[in-house]
Enzyme design. Structure first.
Site, PDB file in Angstrom:
ATOM      1  N   GLY A   1      44.734 -18.095  -5.807  1.00  0.00           N
ATOM      2  CA  GLY A   1      45.421 -17.880  -4.542  1.00  0.00           C
ATOM      3  C   GLY A   1      44.912 -18.759  -3.411  1.00  0.00           C
ATOM      4  O   GLY A   1      45.209 -18.521  -2.246  1.00  0.00           O
TER       5      GLY A   1
ATOM      6  N   GLU B   1      40.132 -17.916 -15.375  1.00  0.00           N
ATOM      7  CA  GLU B   1      40.595 -18.020 -13.993  1.00  0.00           C
ATOM      8  C   GLU B   1      39.390 -18.134 -13.060  1.00  0.00           C
ATOM      9  O   GLU B   1      38.804 -17.112 -12.676  1.00  0.00           O
ATOM     10  CB  GLU B   1      41.409 -16.776 -13.610  1.00  0.00           C
ATOM     11  CG  GLU B   1      42.639 -16.546 -14.451  1.00  0.00           C
ATOM     12  CD  GLU B   1      43.675 -15.722 -13.698  1.00  0.00           C
ATOM     13  OE1 GLU B   1      44.770 -16.243 -13.462  1.00  0.00           O
ATOM     14  OE2 GLU B   1      43.365 -14.588 -13.314  1.00  0.00           O
TER      15      GLU B   1
ATOM     16  N   ASN C   1      51.926 -13.293 -13.052  1.00  0.00           N
ATOM     17  CA  ASN C   1      51.294 -12.115 -12.452  1.00  0.00           C
ATOM     18  C   ASN C   1      51.874 -11.946 -11.046  1.00  0.00           C
ATOM     19  O   ASN C   1      51.549 -12.711 -10.144  1.00  0.00           O
ATOM     20  CB  ASN C   1      49.773 -12.345 -12.403  1.00  0.00           C
ATOM     21  CG  ASN C   1      49.040 -11.229 -11.688  1.00  0.00           C
ATOM     22  OD1 ASN C   1      49.619 -10.192 -11.349  1.00  0.00           O
ATOM     23  ND2 ASN C   1      47.747 -11.428 -11.458  1.00  0.00           N
TER      24      ASN C   1
ATOM     25  N   SER D   1      45.982 -21.030  -9.039  1.00  0.00           N
ATOM     26  CA  SER D   1      46.830 -21.968  -8.292  1.00  0.00           C
ATOM     27  C   SER D   1      47.605 -22.942  -9.179  1.00  0.00           C
ATOM     28  O   SER D   1      47.810 -24.089  -8.785  1.00  0.00           O
ATOM     29  CB  SER D   1      46.005 -22.713  -7.242  1.00  0.00           C
ATOM     30  OG  SER D   1      45.429 -21.803  -6.321  1.00  0.00           O
TER      31      SER D   1
ATOM     32  N   LYS E   1      51.481  -9.514  -9.034  1.00  0.00           N
ATOM     33  CA  LYS E   1      50.558  -8.782  -8.134  1.00  0.00           C
ATOM     34  C   LYS E   1      51.297  -7.687  -7.359  1.00  0.00           C
ATOM     35  O   LYS E   1      52.225  -7.091  -7.893  1.00  0.00           O
ATOM     36  CB  LYS E   1      49.835  -9.778  -7.218  1.00  0.00           C
ATOM     37  CG  LYS E   1      49.147 -10.881  -8.037  1.00  0.00           C
ATOM     38  CD  LYS E   1      48.138 -11.689  -7.279  1.00  0.00           C
ATOM     39  CE  LYS E   1      47.565 -12.750  -8.209  1.00  0.00           C
ATOM     40  NZ  LYS E   1      46.512 -13.541  -7.599  1.00  0.00           N
TER      41      LYS E   1
ATOM     42  N   GLU F   1      40.510  -9.998  -9.150  1.00  0.00           N
ATOM     43  CA  GLU F   1      40.750  -9.144  -7.973  1.00  0.00           C
ATOM     44  C   GLU F   1      40.301  -7.713  -8.250  1.00  0.00           C
ATOM     45  O   GLU F   1      39.839  -7.012  -7.352  1.00  0.00           O
ATOM     46  CB  GLU F   1      42.237  -9.228  -7.554  1.00  0.00           C
ATOM     47  CG  GLU F   1      42.510 -10.537  -6.819  1.00  0.00           C
ATOM     48  CD  GLU F   1      43.921 -11.081  -6.969  1.00  0.00           C
ATOM     49  OE1 GLU F   1      44.830 -10.330  -7.345  1.00  0.00           O
ATOM     50  OE2 GLU F   1      44.107 -12.302  -6.706  1.00  0.00           O
TER      51      GLU F   1
ATOM     52  N   HIS G   1      41.022  -8.694 -14.300  1.00  0.00           N
ATOM     53  CA  HIS G   1      41.426  -9.717 -13.334  1.00  0.00           C
ATOM     54  C   HIS G   1      40.377  -9.772 -12.222  1.00  0.00           C
ATOM     55  O   HIS G   1      39.826  -8.737 -11.828  1.00  0.00           O
ATOM     56  CB  HIS G   1      42.805  -9.380 -12.754  1.00  0.00           C
ATOM     57  CG  HIS G   1      43.352 -10.496 -11.911  1.00  0.00           C
ATOM     58  ND1 HIS G   1      42.944 -10.706 -10.624  1.00  0.00           N
ATOM     59  CD2 HIS G   1      44.222 -11.485 -12.197  1.00  0.00           C
ATOM     60  CE1 HIS G   1      43.565 -11.786 -10.144  1.00  0.00           C
ATOM     61  NE2 HIS G   1      44.347 -12.277 -11.082  1.00  0.00           N
TER      62      HIS G   1
END
Ligand code: PGA
Length: 251
Positions: free
Chosen positions: A175, A169, A9, A210, A11, A99, A97
């Site tokens: 991150g 996730e 990904n 991560s 991003k 985010e 996701h």
């Protein structure tokens, strides 16, 4: 058994030039591996044609988008439909996701609608699920993940939910440099597998948060972890290739 799968990904990173270079290095790198897992790349929307051109239909590497609209078409300024993604050559799309859930307030219901629209257009959705740190501390991890999956199953049915990829996730591990321990990840993956039932035996379950070349091996050694959804470390060709190599060795 689900087949091993590694997703990157990217991003909101990169330029036309950097993305061309990265896709080129990955294409060459995977070409020289004796055996490699199936690879999915998720560049930014505008870079998808660049990546597709660079890969030139190379087998074993597919390209997808990081998001799509839940609507088929219409007056939705700034949105991109699932059909448009198919039209430019995408085969997959990330939905839900964290985010998107956190920064753009996407609800379980919207995520389920996106999943349905994506599948309807012929895309394979990668459904992202996971708990926040507070939810984990309150012991709600399994409930939160179950609800996120159940919301999709309510709209498309459990059989169609299984015809996708599910990425666990944990929000606190994305991150942040913090990873779920292999045991913590395995526990949630096993629960997802149980929730999917016999129809989900071959649904790939990815771990994300991560993942890097130092921790991949131990995660991929877990029986219900079929691969990874990698953010930061997927922007470095060599590291992503190393992670793919570790996945192949474990599966
Ligand atoms: P990360 O991102 O590997 O940088 O934590 C994973 C993801 O957001 O899919």
């Amino acid at each position: 058994m689900a087949k091993p799968l590694l997703a990157g990904n990217w991003k909101m990173h990169g330029t036309v030039e950097s993305v061309r270079l990265l896709a080129g290095s990955l294409s060459a790198g995977f070409g020289s591996l004796v055996s490699a897992p199936e690879i999915l790349l998720f560049p930014s929307l505008v870079h998808i044609p660049v990546v597709l051109e660079q890969l030139q239909g190379k087998s074993g590497i597919s390209v997808g988008a990081q998001n799509c609209s839940q609507h088929l078409q219409g007056a939705f300024t700034g949105e991109v439909s699932a059909q448009m993604l198919v039209d430019i050559g995408c085969s997959h799309v990330l939905v839900g996701h964290s985010e998107r859930r956190r920064l753009y307030a996407e609800t379980n219901k919207q995520v389920a609608q996106k999943f349905a629209t994506a599948q309807g257009a012929g895309l394979i959705p990668i459904l992202c699920v996971g708990e926040t740190l507070t939810e984990r501390q309150k012991g709600q991890t399994v409930d939160v993940v179950r609800q996120q999956i159940a919301a999709v199953a309510e709209v498309v049915g459990i059989e169609n939910t299984c015809l996708a990829v599910i990425a666990y996730e944990p929000v606190w591990a994305i991150g942040t440099g913090e990873t779920a321990t292999p045991q913590q990840a395995q526990e949630v993956h096993a629960d997802i597998r149980a929730q999917l039932g016999h129809q989900g035996i071959s649904t790939p379950l990815l771990y994300g948060g991560s993942v890097n070349a130092n921790n991949a091996n131990a995660l991929f050694a877990q029986p219900d972890i079929d691969g990874g959804l990698v953010g930061g470390a997927s922007l470095e060709a060599q590291q992503f290739l190393d992670i793919a190599q570790q996945l192949t060795e474990q599966k």
